[in-house]
Design a protein around this motif. Structure first.
Motif, mmCIF file in Angstrom:
data_model
loop_
_atom_site.group_PDB
_atom_site.id
_atom_site.type_symbol
_atom_site.label_atom_id
_atom_site.label_comp_id
_atom_site.label_asym_id
_atom_site.label_seq_id
_atom_site.Cartn_x
_atom_site.Cartn_y
_atom_site.Cartn_z
ATOM 1 N N GLN A 44 1.019 -1.613 0.120
ATOM 2 C CA GLN A 44 0.452 0.343 0.043
ATOM 3 C C GLN A 44 0.948 1.299 -0.026
ATOM 4 O O GLN A 44 1.828 1.042 0.941
ATOM 5 C CB GLN A 44 -1.274 0.215 0.883
ATOM 6 N N TYR A 45 0.286 2.405 -0.886
ATOM 7 C CA TYR A 45 1.092 3.148 -0.854
ATOM 8 C C TYR A 45 -0.041 4.530 -0.943
ATOM 9 O O TYR A 45 -0.807 4.934 -1.917
ATOM 10 C CB TYR A 45 2.130 3.442 -2.332
ATOM 11 N N ASP A 46 0.962 5.426 -0.446
ATOM 12 C CA ASP A 46 -0.184 6.980 -0.673
ATOM 13 C C ASP A 46 -0.347 7.138 -1.344
ATOM 14 O O ASP A 46 -0.903 8.390 -2.692
ATOM 15 C CB ASP A 46 0.161 7.866 1.026
ATOM 16 N N ALA A 47 1.118 7.793 -2.854
ATOM 17 C CA ALA A 47 0.804 7.646 -3.964
ATOM 18 C C ALA A 47 1.873 7.079 -4.780
ATOM 19 O O ALA A 47 2.937 6.744 -4.800
ATOM 20 C CB ALA A 47 1.030 9.411 -3.844
ATOM 21 N N VAL A 48 2.019 7.290 -6.222
ATOM 22 C CA VAL A 48 3.428 7.058 -6.730
ATOM 23 C C VAL A 48 3.853 8.147 -8.075
ATOM 24 O O VAL A 48 2.758 8.732 -8.546
ATOM 25 C CB VAL A 48 2.683 5.810 -7.791
ATOM 26 N N VAL A 49 4.621 7.599 -7.902
ATOM 27 C CA VAL A 49 5.746 9.097 -9.145
ATOM 28 C C VAL A 49 6.158 8.013 -9.880
ATOM 29 O O VAL A 49 6.866 6.888 -10.191
ATOM 30 C CB VAL A 49 6.756 9.479 -8.308
ATOM 31 N N LEU A 50 4.856 7.763 -11.550
ATOM 32 C CA LEU A 50 5.916 7.008 -12.198
ATOM 33 C C LEU A 50 5.893 7.248 -13.666
ATOM 34 O O LEU A 50 5.937 8.041 -13.933
ATOM 35 C CB LEU A 50 4.297 6.292 -12.604
ATOM 36 N N ASP A 51 7.320 6.758 -14.212
ATOM 37 C CA ASP A 51 7.939 7.631 -14.923
ATOM 38 C C ASP A 51 6.823 6.930 -16.260
ATOM 39 O O ASP A 51 6.681 5.576 -16.461
ATOM 40 C CB ASP A 51 9.680 7.074 -15.626
ATOM 41 N N VAL A 52 6.526 7.735 -17.429
ATOM 42 C CA VAL A 52 5.966 6.800 -19.226
ATOM 43 C C VAL A 52 7.222 5.946 -19.457
ATOM 44 O O VAL A 52 6.589 4.908 -19.869
ATOM 45 C CB VAL A 52 5.637 8.075 -19.435
ATOM 46 N N GLY A 53 8.516 6.090 -19.631
ATOM 47 C CA GLY A 53 9.402 4.822 -20.334
ATOM 48 C C GLY A 53 9.971 4.872 -19.797
ATOM 49 O O GLY A 53 10.944 4.357 -19.367
ATOM 50 N N LEU A 54 9.405 2.730 -18.941
ATOM 51 C CA LEU A 54 9.836 1.885 -18.984
ATOM 52 C C LEU A 54 10.291 0.659 -19.866
ATOM 53 O O LEU A 54 10.097 0.275 -20.127
ATOM 54 C CB LEU A 54 9.037 1.342 -17.393
ATOM 55 N N PRO A 55 11.569 0.538 -18.952
ATOM 56 C CA PRO A 55 12.085 -0.906 -19.912
ATOM 57 C C PRO A 55 11.308 -1.688 -19.260
ATOM 58 O O PRO A 55 10.581 -1.825 -17.835
ATOM 59 C CB PRO A 55 13.201 -1.416 -19.241
ATOM 60 N N GLN A 56 10.631 -3.261 -19.780
ATOM 61 C CA GLN A 56 9.868 -4.611 -18.909
ATOM 62 C C GLN A 56 8.469 -4.121 -19.552
ATOM 63 O O GLN A 56 8.327 -5.424 -19.732
ATOM 64 C CB GLN A 56 9.914 -4.896 -17.867
ATOM 65 N N MET A 57 8.147 -3.335 -19.158
ATOM 66 C CA MET A 57 5.976 -2.948 -19.073
ATOM 67 C C MET A 57 6.466 -1.048 -18.939
ATOM 68 O O MET A 57 6.655 -0.709 -18.010
ATOM 69 C CB MET A 57 6.198 -3.176 -17.936
ATOM 70 N N SER A 58 6.036 -1.230 -20.280
ATOM 71 C CA SER A 58 4.969 1.015 -20.015
ATOM 72 C C SER A 58 4.801 1.679 -18.853
ATOM 73 O O SER A 58 4.131 1.101 -17.607
ATOM 74 C CB SER A 58 5.218 1.479 -21.274
#
Length: 217
Positions: A44-58
């Protein structure tokens, strides 16, 4: 507040981890989309910072899978400068906000705080309860207008309780949201910080609910 950072660039990740930790967040990192997706499902996380260009799964695919699986944590998407299509794709996939690279850490922290407040049904950066005022954006606390000196972890715990007034919070939940995986977790530290907050804000502010945890009334 516990944040998941999914970013493959080591320099960007280092800046974010250091900056957000200094801003009072407990940060855990994944460096590829597959691991990031799994961490978002398993913890469980209070929020996520997520990059768009990622290896293995975008990042977009990660976000779509989270949302289709019913995971509702706020997500701040990192996009490339001038890439309006990434912004549109991220928002359509279920992102709550986006920020463009290059960015300033204080803006990232402010946007995360805003997303967390919004998810808790709170509009203002200033939280008030029983004479206590917490300015989460500035990291300052007051009682009846008088400043109270708090450590970073005391601020983090107070912030967590102020977002959950009237709710029972278990010791395990507090531990998960106050510490990153890399930080040492001693068994009695939660009780120590609860005791410190009681001394500074009043013994009856946080009640112990036997067998369940704690509640701020």
């Amino acid at each position: 507040m516990r944040i998941l950072l999914v970013e493959d660039d080591p320099e960007i990740a280092k800046r974010l981890v250091e900056g957000l930790t200094s801003a009072g967040f407990a940060v855990e990192r994944a460096d590829n989309g597959a691991d990031g997706y799994a961490m978002g499902v398993d913890d469980q996380y209070d929020a996520v910072v997520l990059d768009v260009g990622l290896p293995q799964m975008s990042g977009i695919d990660v976000l779509r899978k989270w949302r289709s699986g019913g995971f509702k944590m706020p997500v701040l998407v990192l996009t490339a400068r001038g890439s309006w299509s990434e912004k549109v794709d991220g928002l359509n996939a279920g992102a709550d906000d986006y920020i463009t690279k290059p960015f300033h850490i204080p803006e990232v922290a402010a946007r995360l705080n805003a997303l967390i407040r919004r998810s808790a049904g709170l509009a203002s950066a200033t939280l008030t309860h029983r004479g206590i005022t917490l300015d989460s954006s500035a990291g300052k606390a007051f009682v009846d207008g008088q400043p109270i000196d708090l450590t970073a972890r005391e601020l983090r715990m107070l912030n967590y309780f102020m977002h959950r007034v009237g709710r029972v919070v278990s010791q395990a939940e507090l531990t998960e949201h106050l510490y990153s995986l890399e930080e040492s977790r001693e068994s009695n530290t939660i009780e120590v910080y609860i005791s410190r907050l009681r001394r500074k804000f009043g013994a009856d502010l946080i009640k112990t609910i036997r067998g369940l945890g704690y509640r701020m009334d």
